[in-house]
Design a protein around this motif. Structure first.
Motif, PDB file in Angstrom:
ATOM      1  N   LEU A 142      56.800 -51.424 -60.259  1.00  0.00           N
ATOM      2  CA  LEU A 142      56.428 -52.789 -59.923  1.00  0.00           C
ATOM      3  C   LEU A 142      56.743 -53.696 -61.092  1.00  0.00           C
ATOM      4  CD1 LEU A 142      52.814 -52.151 -58.588  1.00  0.00           C
ATOM      5  CD2 LEU A 142      54.931 -52.165 -57.276  1.00  0.00           C
ATOM      6  N   LYS A 143      57.402 -54.802 -60.790  1.00  0.00           N
ATOM      7  CA  LYS A 143      57.642 -55.817 -61.796  1.00  0.00           C
ATOM      8  C   LYS A 143      56.901 -57.074 -61.366  1.00  0.00           C
ATOM      9  CE  LYS A 143      61.157 -57.956 -64.563  1.00  0.00           C
ATOM     10  NZ  LYS A 143      62.515 -57.888 -65.024  1.00  0.00           N
ATOM     11  N   THR A 144      56.150 -57.635 -62.291  1.00  0.00           N
ATOM     12  CA  THR A 144      55.400 -58.856 -62.001  1.00  0.00           C
ATOM     13  C   THR A 144      56.318 -60.040 -62.165  1.00  0.00           C
ATOM     14  OG1 THR A 144      53.426 -57.801 -62.903  1.00  0.00           O
ATOM     15  CG2 THR A 144      53.359 -60.180 -62.629  1.00  0.00           C
ATOM     16  N   PRO A 145      56.449 -60.850 -61.106  1.00  0.00           N
ATOM     17  CA  PRO A 145      57.285 -62.040 -61.260  1.00  0.00           C
ATOM     18  C   PRO A 145      56.697 -62.961 -62.322  1.00  0.00           C
ATOM     19  CG  PRO A 145      56.669 -61.703 -58.967  1.00  0.00           C
ATOM     20  CD  PRO A 145      55.877 -60.744 -59.798  1.00  0.00           C
ATOM     21  N   LYS A 146      57.550 -63.710 -63.000  1.00  0.00           N
ATOM     22  CA  LYS A 146      57.093 -64.619 -64.058  1.00  0.00           C
ATOM     23  C   LYS A 146      56.355 -65.782 -63.482  1.00  0.00           C
ATOM     24  CE  LYS A 146      60.672 -63.257 -67.184  1.00  0.00           C
ATOM     25  NZ  LYS A 146      61.808 -63.582 -67.919  1.00  0.00           N
TER      26      LYS A 146
ATOM     27  N   ARG B  34      63.782 -45.849 -48.932  1.00  0.00           N
ATOM     28  CA  ARG B  34      63.858 -47.309 -48.766  1.00  0.00           C
ATOM     29  C   ARG B  34      62.566 -47.856 -48.169  1.00  0.00           C
ATOM     30  NH1 ARG B  34      67.964 -51.473 -48.185  1.00  0.00           N
ATOM     31  NH2 ARG B  34      66.681 -53.311 -47.896  1.00  0.00           N
ATOM     32  N   GLU B  35      61.877 -47.063 -47.346  1.00  0.00           N
ATOM     33  CA  GLU B  35      60.601 -47.495 -46.771  1.00  0.00           C
ATOM     34  C   GLU B  35      59.590 -47.823 -47.876  1.00  0.00           C
ATOM     35  OE1 GLU B  35      59.022 -44.798 -43.855  1.00  0.00           O
ATOM     36  OE2 GLU B  35      60.991 -44.561 -42.901  1.00  0.00           O
ATOM     37  N   TYR B  36      59.579 -47.052 -48.947  1.00  0.00           N
ATOM     38  CA  TYR B  36      58.671 -47.306 -50.066  1.00  0.00           C
ATOM     39  C   TYR B  36      59.071 -48.589 -50.791  1.00  0.00           C
ATOM     40  CZ  TYR B  36      56.635 -42.748 -49.295  1.00  0.00           C
ATOM     41  OH  TYR B  36      55.974 -41.683 -48.735  1.00  0.00           O
ATOM     42  N   TRP B  37      60.371 -48.773 -50.984  1.00  0.00           N
ATOM     43  CA  TRP B  37      60.882 -50.003 -51.598  1.00  0.00           C
ATOM     44  C   TRP B  37      60.420 -51.211 -50.793  1.00  0.00           C
ATOM     45  CZ3 TRP B  37      64.196 -51.118 -55.799  1.00  0.00           C
ATOM     46  CH2 TRP B  37      64.674 -52.427 -55.828  1.00  0.00           C
ATOM     47  N   ASP B  38      60.640 -51.137 -49.491  1.00  0.00           N
ATOM     48  CA  ASP B  38      60.274 -52.250 -48.610  1.00  0.00           C
ATOM     49  C   ASP B  38      58.763 -52.504 -48.621  1.00  0.00           C
ATOM     50  OD1 ASP B  38      62.957 -52.541 -47.969  1.00  0.00           O
ATOM     51  OD2 ASP B  38      62.785 -51.469 -46.061  1.00  0.00           O
ATOM     52  N   ALA B  39      57.980 -51.458 -48.721  1.00  0.00           N
ATOM     53  CA  ALA B  39      56.519 -51.596 -48.758  1.00  0.00           C
ATOM     54  C   ALA B  39      56.089 -52.390 -49.989  1.00  0.00           C
ATOM     55  CB  ALA B  39      55.852 -50.223 -48.747  1.00  0.00           C
ATOM     56  N   VAL B  40      56.698 -52.118 -51.133  1.00  0.00           N
ATOM     57  CA  VAL B  40      56.369 -52.849 -52.359  1.00  0.00           C
ATOM     58  C   VAL B  40      56.952 -54.261 -52.312  1.00  0.00           C
ATOM     59  CG1 VAL B  40      56.790 -52.953 -54.850  1.00  0.00           C
ATOM     60  CG2 VAL B  40      56.035 -50.821 -53.794  1.00  0.00           C
ATOM     61  N   ALA B  41      58.137 -54.405 -51.737  1.00  0.00           N
ATOM     62  CA  ALA B  41      58.755 -55.724 -51.638  1.00  0.00           C
ATOM     63  C   ALA B  41      57.913 -56.683 -50.796  1.00  0.00           C
ATOM     64  CB  ALA B  41      60.162 -55.608 -51.062  1.00  0.00           C
ATOM     65  N   ALA B  42      57.074 -56.135 -49.930  1.00  0.00           N
ATOM     66  CA  ALA B  42      56.209 -56.956 -49.076  1.00  0.00           C
ATOM     67  C   ALA B  42      54.905 -57.352 -49.783  1.00  0.00           C
ATOM     68  CB  ALA B  42      55.898 -56.217 -47.782  1.00  0.00           C
ATOM     69  N   THR B  43      54.811 -57.078 -51.076  1.00  0.00           N
ATOM     70  CA  THR B  43      53.655 -57.474 -51.883  1.00  0.00           C
ATOM     71  C   THR B  43      54.102 -58.589 -52.832  1.00  0.00           C
ATOM     72  OG1 THR B  43      54.035 -55.947 -53.737  1.00  0.00           O
ATOM     73  CG2 THR B  43      52.825 -55.068 -51.818  1.00  0.00           C
ATOM     74  N   SER B  44      53.250 -58.946 -53.762  1.00  0.00           N
ATOM     75  CA  SER B  44      53.617 -59.990 -54.722  1.00  0.00           C
ATOM     76  C   SER B  44      54.469 -59.456 -55.880  1.00  0.00           C
ATOM     77  CB  SER B  44      52.348 -60.649 -55.283  1.00  0.00           C
ATOM     78  OG  SER B  44      51.573 -59.692 -55.964  1.00  0.00           O
ATOM     79  N   PHE B  45      54.756 -58.164 -55.889  1.00  0.00           N
ATOM     80  CA  PHE B  45      55.553 -57.552 -56.945  1.00  0.00           C
ATOM     81  C   PHE B  45      56.998 -57.371 -56.499  1.00  0.00           C
ATOM     82  CE2 PHE B  45      51.214 -56.023 -57.609  1.00  0.00           C
ATOM     83  CZ  PHE B  45      51.021 -56.357 -58.934  1.00  0.00           C
ATOM     84  N   GLN B  46      57.880 -57.251 -57.483  1.00  0.00           N
ATOM     85  CA  GLN B  46      59.279 -56.946 -57.219  1.00  0.00           C
ATOM     86  C   GLN B  46      59.468 -55.451 -57.466  1.00  0.00           C
ATOM     87  OE1 GLN B  46      61.128 -59.416 -60.158  1.00  0.00           O
ATOM     88  NE2 GLN B  46      61.053 -61.242 -58.884  1.00  0.00           N
ATOM     89  N   PRO B  47      60.032 -54.725 -56.505  1.00  0.00           N
ATOM     90  CA  PRO B  47      60.251 -53.293 -56.724  1.00  0.00           C
ATOM     91  C   PRO B  47      61.472 -53.027 -57.603  1.00  0.00           C
ATOM     92  CG  PRO B  47      60.951 -53.922 -54.525  1.00  0.00           C
ATOM     93  CD  PRO B  47      60.381 -55.153 -55.158  1.00  0.00           C
TER      94      PRO B  47
END
Length: 145
Positions: A141-145, A108-121
């Motif tokens: 990583l999913k790029t938000p529209k 979950r730490e990795y998930w949270d690390a990506v969630a704190a960027t402009s991408f959606q994990p």
């Protein structure tokens, strides 16, 4: 391993590599992954947009085309590794997971690390039938529209 540095490539199409190597969670901390994603945001976003535009031009129904997801870090080599996946039954785990509910606290730490960027994990489970060397549990990583 410090924050990865080197040439970023996407081979096969949606698998992020740094100097030809995939990022493995066992060699990078969640905070290092966060720093890497932040530093690489422009490169990743540019690639996703370029690929998306190319797909739209070729598509018969462009309105149905979504942006690709980039598999960024492999959290585990095996599909249902208990060090990453908490679900007791495999049928509770989808191939693509947009919620961290199935993850152990460490993953979950990795998930949270990506969630704190402009991408959606997202978590992508790639089975034994995946391209050789790409099976396992991937943080994508999913790029938000």
């Amino acid at each position: 391993m410090p924050v990865p540095h080197g040439e970023i490539s996407f081979k096969p199409t949606s698998l992020l590599r740094v100097d030809g190597e995939i990022i493995e969670a066992e060699t990078i901390s969640a905070s290092e992954l966060h720093d890497f994603v932040i530093a690489s945001t422009d490169t990743i976003s540019s690639y996703v947009e370029s690929f998306h535009r190319h797909n739209l031009l070729k598509a018969h129904k462009p309105e149905l085309k979504e942006r690709m997801v980039i598999h960024t870090a492999r959290l585990a080599l095996h599909e249902f590794d208990r060090s990453v996946i908490t679900a007791l039954n495999q049928q509770d785990v989808d191939t693509i997971n947009t919620s961290p509910r199935i993850l152990t606290p460490e993953a979950r730490e990795y998930w949270d690390a990506v969630a704190a960027t402009s991408f959606q994990p997202e978590i992508h489970i790639r089975g034994v039938r995946a391209l050789e060397g790409t099976s396992g549990v991937w943080l994508s990583l999913k790029t938000p529209k």
